[in-house]
Design an enzyme around this catalytic site. Sequence first.
Site, PDB file in Angstrom:
ATOM      1  N   ASN A   1      39.035  23.563  58.843  1.00 36.46           N
ATOM      2  CA  ASN A   1      39.266  24.548  57.767  1.00 36.46           C
ATOM      3  C   ASN A   1      40.597  24.168  57.117  1.00 36.46           C
ATOM      4  OD1 ASN A   1      40.556  27.936  57.816  1.00 36.46           O
ATOM      5  ND2 ASN A   1      39.716  26.804  56.133  1.00 36.46           N
ATOM      6  N   GLY A   2      40.545  23.823  55.840  1.00 35.78           N
ATOM      7  CA  GLY A   2      41.773  23.455  55.134  1.00 35.78           C
ATOM      8  C   GLY A   2      41.527  22.287  54.206  1.00 35.78           C
TER       9      GLY A   2
ATOM     10  N   LYS B   1      34.998  44.416  40.552  1.00 41.46           N
ATOM     11  CA  LYS B   1      33.963  44.793  41.530  1.00 41.46           C
ATOM     12  C   LYS B   1      32.578  44.505  40.968  1.00 41.46           C
ATOM     13  CE  LYS B   1      35.618  44.838  44.469  1.00 41.46           C
ATOM     14  NZ  LYS B   1      36.987  44.599  44.631  1.00 41.46           N
TER      15      LYS B   1
ATOM     16  N   HIS C   1      42.098  44.964  18.586  1.00 38.18           N
ATOM     17  CA  HIS C   1      42.735  43.678  18.278  1.00 38.18           C
ATOM     18  C   HIS C   1      41.811  42.504  18.571  1.00 38.18           C
ATOM     19  CE1 HIS C   1      46.434  45.759  17.375  1.00 38.18           C
ATOM     20  NE2 HIS C   1      46.200  46.499  18.441  1.00 38.18           N
TER      21      HIS C   1
ATOM     22  N   GLU D   1      40.198  46.698  38.315  1.00 33.50           N
ATOM     23  CA  GLU D   1      39.546  46.596  39.623  1.00 33.50           C
ATOM     24  C   GLU D   1      38.055  46.946  39.511  1.00 33.50           C
ATOM     25  OE1 GLU D   1      40.138  45.193  42.220  1.00 33.50           O
ATOM     26  OE2 GLU D   1      38.959  46.122  43.786  1.00 33.50           O
TER      27      GLU D   1
ATOM     28  N   TRP E   1      32.892  26.475  53.023  1.00 30.98           N
ATOM     29  CA  TRP E   1      33.058  26.757  51.595  1.00 30.98           C
ATOM     30  C   TRP E   1      33.563  25.442  51.024  1.00 30.98           C
ATOM     31  CZ3 TRP E   1      36.666  26.589  47.680  1.00 30.98           C
ATOM     32  CH2 TRP E   1      36.361  27.346  46.525  1.00 30.98           C
TER      33      TRP E   1
ATOM     34  N   CYS F   1      36.214  28.509  54.823  1.00 28.86           N
ATOM     35  CA  CYS F   1      35.611  27.867  55.986  1.00 28.86           C
ATOM     36  C   CYS F   1      36.041  28.616  57.251  1.00 28.86           C
ATOM     37  CB  CYS F   1      35.989  26.405  56.171  1.00 28.86           C
ATOM     38  SG  CYS F   1      35.539  25.365  54.788  1.00 28.86           S
TER      39      CYS F   1
ATOM     40  N   GLU G   1      32.032  40.400  40.308  1.00 34.70           N
ATOM     41  CA  GLU G   1      32.017  39.446  41.414  1.00 34.70           C
ATOM     42  C   GLU G   1      30.759  39.558  42.270  1.00 34.70           C
ATOM     43  OE1 GLU G   1      35.174  39.681  44.339  1.00 34.70           O
ATOM     44  OE2 GLU G   1      35.281  41.844  44.170  1.00 34.70           O
TER      45      GLU G   1
ATOM     46  N   ARG H   1      33.882  33.760  55.399  1.00 32.85           N
ATOM     47  CA  ARG H   1      34.900  32.783  54.999  1.00 32.85           C
ATOM     48  C   ARG H   1      34.320  31.625  54.198  1.00 32.85           C
ATOM     49  NH1 ARG H   1      39.548  33.422  57.815  1.00 32.85           N
ATOM     50  NH2 ARG H   1      40.175  31.299  57.310  1.00 32.85           N
TER      51      ARG H   1
ATOM     52  N   LYS I   1      35.855  34.998  51.427  1.00 28.12           N
ATOM     53  CA  LYS I   1      36.748  36.144  51.630  1.00 28.12           C
ATOM     54  C   LYS I   1      38.227  35.745  51.573  1.00 28.12           C
ATOM     55  CE  LYS I   1      37.511  40.474  52.834  1.00 28.12           C
ATOM     56  NZ  LYS I   1      37.315  41.466  51.762  1.00 28.12           N
TER      57      LYS I   1
HETATM   58  O1  M6R Z   1      43.155  38.466  51.117  1.00 30.58           O
HETATM   59  P1  M6R Z   1      43.793  38.762  49.808  1.00 30.58           P
HETATM   60  O2  M6R Z   1      43.999  40.217  49.577  1.00 30.58           O
HETATM   61  O3  M6R Z   1      45.072  37.991  49.587  1.00 30.58           O
HETATM   62  O4  M6R Z   1      42.762  38.284  48.729  1.00 30.58           O
HETATM   63  C1  M6R Z   1      43.040  38.322  47.368  1.00 30.58           C
HETATM   64  C2  M6R Z   1      41.794  38.065  46.555  1.00 30.58           C
HETATM   65  O5  M6R Z   1      41.247  36.825  46.876  1.00 30.58           O
HETATM   66  C3  M6R Z   1      40.744  39.155  46.773  1.00 30.58           C
HETATM   67  O6  M6R Z   1      41.243  40.420  46.466  1.00 30.58           O
HETATM   68  C4  M6R Z   1      39.506  38.852  45.897  1.00 30.58           C
HETATM   69  O7  M6R Z   1      39.830  39.001  44.552  1.00 30.58           O
HETATM   70  C5  M6R Z   1      38.329  39.724  46.287  1.00 30.58           C
HETATM   71  N1  M6R Z   1      37.131  38.975  46.073  1.00 30.58           N
HETATM   72  C6  M6R Z   1      38.232  40.977  45.496  1.00 30.58           C
HETATM   73  O8  M6R Z   1      37.148  41.746  45.857  1.00 30.58           O
END
Ligand code: M6R
Length: 616
Positions: A101-102, A493, A512, A489, A75, A2, A496, A27, A611
């Site tokens: 926000n929270g 990518k 396995h 990673e 969010w 948010c 997501e 956000r 984010k």
């Molecule tokens: O702001 P942060 O680096 O702490 O965030 C961690 C994860 O939420 C962040 O890396 C998330 O996995 C992203 N969507 C990856 O692209």
Amino acid sequence: MCGIVGYIGTNAAAPVILEGLSKLEYRGYDSAGMAVYDGNQIQIKKSVGRLKVLEELTHGGATMPGVAGIGHTRWATHGAPSDVNAHPHYNAQETIAVVHNGIIENYLPLKDKLISKGYTFTSDTDTEVLAHLIDYYYKRTCKDGTEGNPLVAITKVMHRVQGSYALGILFADHPDQIFAVRKDSPLIVGQNEEGCFIASDVPALLKYTRTVYFIENQEVVRLRADHMHFYTVDEEEITKEPVTIEWDTDAAEKGGYEHFMLKEMYEQPKTVTDTLLPRLKNGDIVIEELCMTQEEICAIQKIFIVACGSAYHAGMTGKYVIEGIARIPVEVDLASEFRYRNPILEKGTMVIVISQSGETADTLAALREAQQRGHKVLGIVNVVGSSIAREADNVMYTWAGPEIAVATTKAYSAQLIALYLLAMKFGKVRGTIEQTQFQEMVEDLRRLPGQIEMLLANKNRIQRFANRYVGAKDVFFIGRGIDHAISMEGSLKLKEISYIHSEAYAAGELKHGTISLIETGTLVAAVATQNMLFQKILSNMIEVKARGAFVLAVTTQGNTEIEKAADYVIYIPDTNPYFTNSLAIIPLQLFGYYVAVGKGCDVDKPRNLAKSVTVE
Ligand code: M6R
């Protein structure tokens, strides 16, 4: 999660709020709303859907006149995304509006109490409790029909609620003021000649001012058109020092790129340079922020790296690099696990938390957990002044600038650089690397930005390859050692942003269980950058090929055997084996991006994500 904004000044508030929200949409983006005092009353407009729905609803803010207002992009936590659950929330008389926000953890008992006092609720949110609770205390400050005292009401509420909050509050009785408060959710305020602003994050204010105040936990701000006052939760006025933000105004704009993600991928050469060069001095690595003597570095017995998501993946690379170069044992933990598993942190253990946003709730909690156990914490953080940056004992910034796309790219690349620098510094001080080897590695680091640029220039070829996989059901990423870290990673990518199921496996683990998932045509991306492991990964490639997989290899030049075994090859330039992740990630980022673009996905704002994950 948010985003909140607020404005009071000489201009129309609604367009300023919409502009601010557009910079905070990363956000959360399932609904948006704003409240503006129109001269007689508080008007609220809100809607489920993206911000553009609110823009259309209000004709760009034109139908909401007034110079004081607050806004929100959501969010959902409590209550599904819907018009009624969207913020702002009102009291019954529509004289108090709140954006939040929270999470209010004790909202249910508070709600019951308010219901017993005759309050009625229209939404499923925890935030509506705040609107009614502020109303309740505000009315208690109204004596003999006089106007109440907002500051007293707000601080009373702060004493009653548990959880996290950054709030913007508007009172119809006090239209010349707006209020902002925070606990455990980010909040900044700023001022220019045309008014005062509140926001969850810097990008929302960059267009208006670079001089901001970071609001600390349990502080309250009263903003008027031409000045701001800061208070403690006990209503004592305090003074605060402003901070100048160095980011330029273009930093939060797309600058001609189709998506922020693409722009941010292209910023990686600069990000790597900015994180690296200030710390390379006279042939040495100087990390002043580390604040550790040589004796302290030599005394490290073990390192814990704690993070979430991509930052955790950077930590996984860090493990291989630090253990390999500095010979210090490293344990990498997901922050959400670390905080509840009673980790063993013995004397001599160094704790490093990694976070782009500096606001991730689990990472922040892990930091606090380590500190409570008497350990100093080093934060590798991107957002200056964020909660983790402020609470960590020492902070090593990754100078990536604002990252807007939900899928991280440039901040991740900067995190890798920070970890390489730490590993080399520790290795040099502890005598685990020779000076000549150290110098060669420094030269390899210096070459990385140019090599990343070369890989980015290859984007058309990767786009063509990615277009073949827009219909894929499953994709697997395999690698061994440090290549496993990058596979994780690469897999994140892709999944997501494209919603294609994808998994990363340590290649040796395939037999396995996972190999049973391979069908004719399944794409397996094999990362093969480590000489000493070529033969091993080669066997795994041959095994999946024999079961019908199509094998993409990401490897270094001249690997004829890998070339023969793979169906498609992407080469990365030569570098030190510890640094290959910085190069191998570039084609994997491009691949994920172009698959998602090909599928028509909303790349910068993937479904269900936000984010900064500021809730557990
Ligand atoms: O702001 P942060 O680096 O702490 O965030 C961690 C994860 O939420 C962040 O890396 C998330 O996995 C992203 N969507 C990856 O692209």
